[in-house]
Design an enzyme around this catalytic site. Sequence first.
Site, PDB file in Angstrom:
ATOM      1  N   HIS A  17       0.863  -1.191   0.000  1.00  0.00           N
ATOM      2  CA  HIS A  17       0.000   0.000   0.000  1.00  0.00           C
ATOM      3  C   HIS A  17       0.892   1.231   0.000  1.00  0.00           C
ATOM      4  O   HIS A  17       1.324   1.699   1.053  1.00  0.00           O
ATOM      5  CB  HIS A  17      -0.932  -0.043   1.216  1.00  0.00           C
ATOM      6  CG  HIS A  17      -1.934   1.071   1.274  1.00  0.00           C
ATOM      7  ND1 HIS A  17      -3.131   0.966   1.958  1.00  0.00           N
ATOM      8  CD2 HIS A  17      -1.940   2.320   0.742  1.00  0.00           C
ATOM      9  CE1 HIS A  17      -3.817   2.095   1.838  1.00  0.00           C
ATOM     10  NE2 HIS A  17      -3.097   2.945   1.110  1.00  0.00           N
ATOM     11  N   HIS A  19       1.379   4.853  -2.429  1.00  0.00           N
ATOM     12  CA  HIS A  19       1.012   5.710  -3.572  1.00  0.00           C
ATOM     13  C   HIS A  19       2.286   6.368  -4.077  1.00  0.00           C
ATOM     14  O   HIS A  19       2.936   7.107  -3.314  1.00  0.00           O
ATOM     15  CB  HIS A  19       0.020   6.790  -3.130  1.00  0.00           C
ATOM     16  CG  HIS A  19      -1.241   6.231  -2.550  1.00  0.00           C
ATOM     17  ND1 HIS A  19      -2.397   6.089  -3.293  1.00  0.00           N
ATOM     18  CD2 HIS A  19      -1.529   5.770  -1.306  1.00  0.00           C
ATOM     19  CE1 HIS A  19      -3.342   5.568  -2.508  1.00  0.00           C
ATOM     20  NE2 HIS A  19      -2.839   5.357  -1.305  1.00  0.00           N
ATOM     21  N   HIS A 197      -9.524   1.151  -1.366  1.00  0.00           N
ATOM     22  CA  HIS A 197      -9.471   1.789  -0.048  1.00  0.00           C
ATOM     23  C   HIS A 197     -10.885   1.729   0.526  1.00  0.00           C
ATOM     24  O   HIS A 197     -11.858   2.103  -0.148  1.00  0.00           O
ATOM     25  CB  HIS A 197      -9.069   3.257  -0.160  1.00  0.00           C
ATOM     26  CG  HIS A 197      -7.607   3.494  -0.408  1.00  0.00           C
ATOM     27  ND1 HIS A 197      -6.921   2.925  -1.444  1.00  0.00           N
ATOM     28  CD2 HIS A 197      -6.705   4.259   0.272  1.00  0.00           C
ATOM     29  CE1 HIS A 197      -5.653   3.328  -1.393  1.00  0.00           C
ATOM     30  NE2 HIS A 197      -5.493   4.135  -0.365  1.00  0.00           N
ATOM     31  N   GLU A 200     -11.230   3.630   5.848  1.00  0.00           N
ATOM     32  CA  GLU A 200     -10.181   4.536   6.373  1.00  0.00           C
ATOM     33  C   GLU A 200     -10.903   5.628   7.181  1.00  0.00           C
ATOM     34  O   GLU A 200     -10.738   5.723   8.394  1.00  0.00           O
ATOM     35  CB  GLU A 200      -9.371   5.132   5.223  1.00  0.00           C
ATOM     36  CG  GLU A 200      -8.257   6.075   5.663  1.00  0.00           C
ATOM     37  CD  GLU A 200      -7.519   6.726   4.482  1.00  0.00           C
ATOM     38  OE1 GLU A 200      -8.054   6.736   3.351  1.00  0.00           O
ATOM     39  OE2 GLU A 200      -6.404   7.259   4.710  1.00  0.00           O
ATOM     40  N   ASP A 278       1.834   4.029   2.799  1.00  0.00           N
ATOM     41  CA  ASP A 278       0.800   4.872   2.183  1.00  0.00           C
ATOM     42  C   ASP A 278       1.427   6.037   1.394  1.00  0.00           C
ATOM     43  O   ASP A 278       1.587   5.932   0.177  1.00  0.00           O
ATOM     44  CB  ASP A 278      -0.176   5.375   3.260  1.00  0.00           C
ATOM     45  CG  ASP A 278      -1.556   5.703   2.734  1.00  0.00           C
ATOM     46  OD1 ASP A 278      -1.818   5.476   1.535  1.00  0.00           O
ATOM     47  OD2 ASP A 278      -2.388   6.194   3.518  1.00  0.00           O
ATOM     48  N   ASP A 279       1.744   7.134   2.073  1.00  0.00           N
ATOM     49  CA  ASP A 279       2.316   8.323   1.412  1.00  0.00           C
ATOM     50  C   ASP A 279       3.505   8.798   2.263  1.00  0.00           C
ATOM     51  O   ASP A 279       3.415   9.817   2.966  1.00  0.00           O
ATOM     52  CB  ASP A 279       1.262   9.430   1.318  1.00  0.00           C
ATOM     53  CG  ASP A 279       0.042   8.972   0.536  1.00  0.00           C
ATOM     54  OD1 ASP A 279       0.131   8.918  -0.705  1.00  0.00           O
ATOM     55  OD2 ASP A 279      -0.979   8.638   1.166  1.00  0.00           O
TER      56      ASP A 279
HETATM   57  N1  ADE Z   1      -4.511   8.844  -1.966  1.00  0.00           N
HETATM   58  C1  ADE Z   1      -3.267   8.888  -1.487  1.00  0.00           C
HETATM   59  N2  ADE Z   1      -3.269   8.502  -0.205  1.00  0.00           N
HETATM   60  C2  ADE Z   1      -4.546   8.199   0.138  1.00  0.00           C
HETATM   61  C3  ADE Z   1      -5.190   7.732   1.301  1.00  0.00           C
HETATM   62  N3  ADE Z   1      -4.518   7.495   2.436  1.00  0.00           N
HETATM   63  N4  ADE Z   1      -6.520   7.549   1.265  1.00  0.00           N
HETATM   64  C4  ADE Z   1      -7.198   7.793   0.159  1.00  0.00           C
HETATM   65  N5  ADE Z   1      -6.643   8.225  -0.969  1.00  0.00           N
HETATM   66  C5  ADE Z   1      -5.322   8.424  -0.991  1.00  0.00           C
HETATM   67 ZN    ZN Z   2      -3.661   4.794   0.494  1.00  0.00          ZN
END
Ligand code: ADE
Ligand code: ZN
Length: 339
Positions: A17, A19, A197, A200, A278-279
């Site tokens: 996971h 991005h 997703h 969340e 994630d990011d």
């Molecule tokens: N796009 C990038 N990170 C995300 C996240 N945590 N939740 C939803 N969309 C995303």
């Molecule tokens: Zn994500």
Amino acid sequence: MQSLDSFIAGLPKAELHLHIEGTLEPELMFALAARNKVALPYGSVDELRAAYDFGNLQDFLDLYYQGTAVLQTERDFYDLTYAYLEKARADNVLHAEIFFDPQAHTDRGVPFATVIDGLDRACRDAQATLGISSKLIMCFLRHLDQAAARKTLDQALVHKHRIVAVGLDSSEVGHPPSKFRQVFARARDAGFLAVAHAGEEGPAEYVQEALDLLRVRRIDHGNRALDDPALVNRLAAEGMPLTVCPLSNLKLCVVDDMMQHPLKRMLDADLMVTVNSDDPAYFGGYVNANYRAVQQALNLDRDDLVTLARNSFEASFLEPAEIAALNGKLADYLATTPG
Ligand code: ADE
Ligand code: ZN
């Protein structure tokens, strides 16, 4: 007996996971802005980093999409992806399944082929030079409509051999999986696997919809599934993987405190959980920082960490023989690592 931090550092793992646009570090953002003559609304790297103070998912997404403006050429996408794969390999990630958001680029006039060519070339080079394997997952932006997702799927079809799955991301609440039922059916018919997703910020019902309507093979996040005990039982019985992102959850206020993170409860409920970043450029750490954060806050032991690593291989979209080879590397590590 080594510390669990160094055990985590050496632990072979997969990341499922991630991005790619969320790996855009401020330094690279400024370098690409200069290269492409794009004006940024921040005077310095420090000023930009200081803006990374999010109250919820949408606060983050606003900055994340703004940041993508510097990504314009095939080389930009290559540099971004190769830089991530180098960092991942340094964290002993042996395999990565990487999300990208084509609509965040095509809607700015960047051709789909420019994006996928840069991503794919970096993945192939990193396999050859760093020994890390990877797959690409194309996400539909859920705040846009299904017709836009369908157009993106059509653009992806000629690149089918370079994309393993479709996913669903962006603003969750108010954009349930049911909105994308037909385009996911079409993607599955074309041979793509599916992930989404769900749970969340959105409710447990969205997780259920992702399973029943989108027929996903993994749930990305899934935290809110814990609100529904019957759903937890189902996820456990089906061995449905959850790709959990602890530092993301903290930064986006999905949890107030890492000590309240549901990961340990998920493990105790026999859910197939994995740990991911994630990011990472926005949330304060790559995958090992996420392992360390939950290990410390939830007092995870070595067996828990091994379960998380094994789950990351089992939940991947690799072939069974490839998974067996990665599990073999994990077994070698355990056999040679005291403690
Ligand atoms: N796009 C990038 N990170 C995300 C996240 N945590 N939740 C939803 N969309 C995303
Ligand atoms: Zn994500």
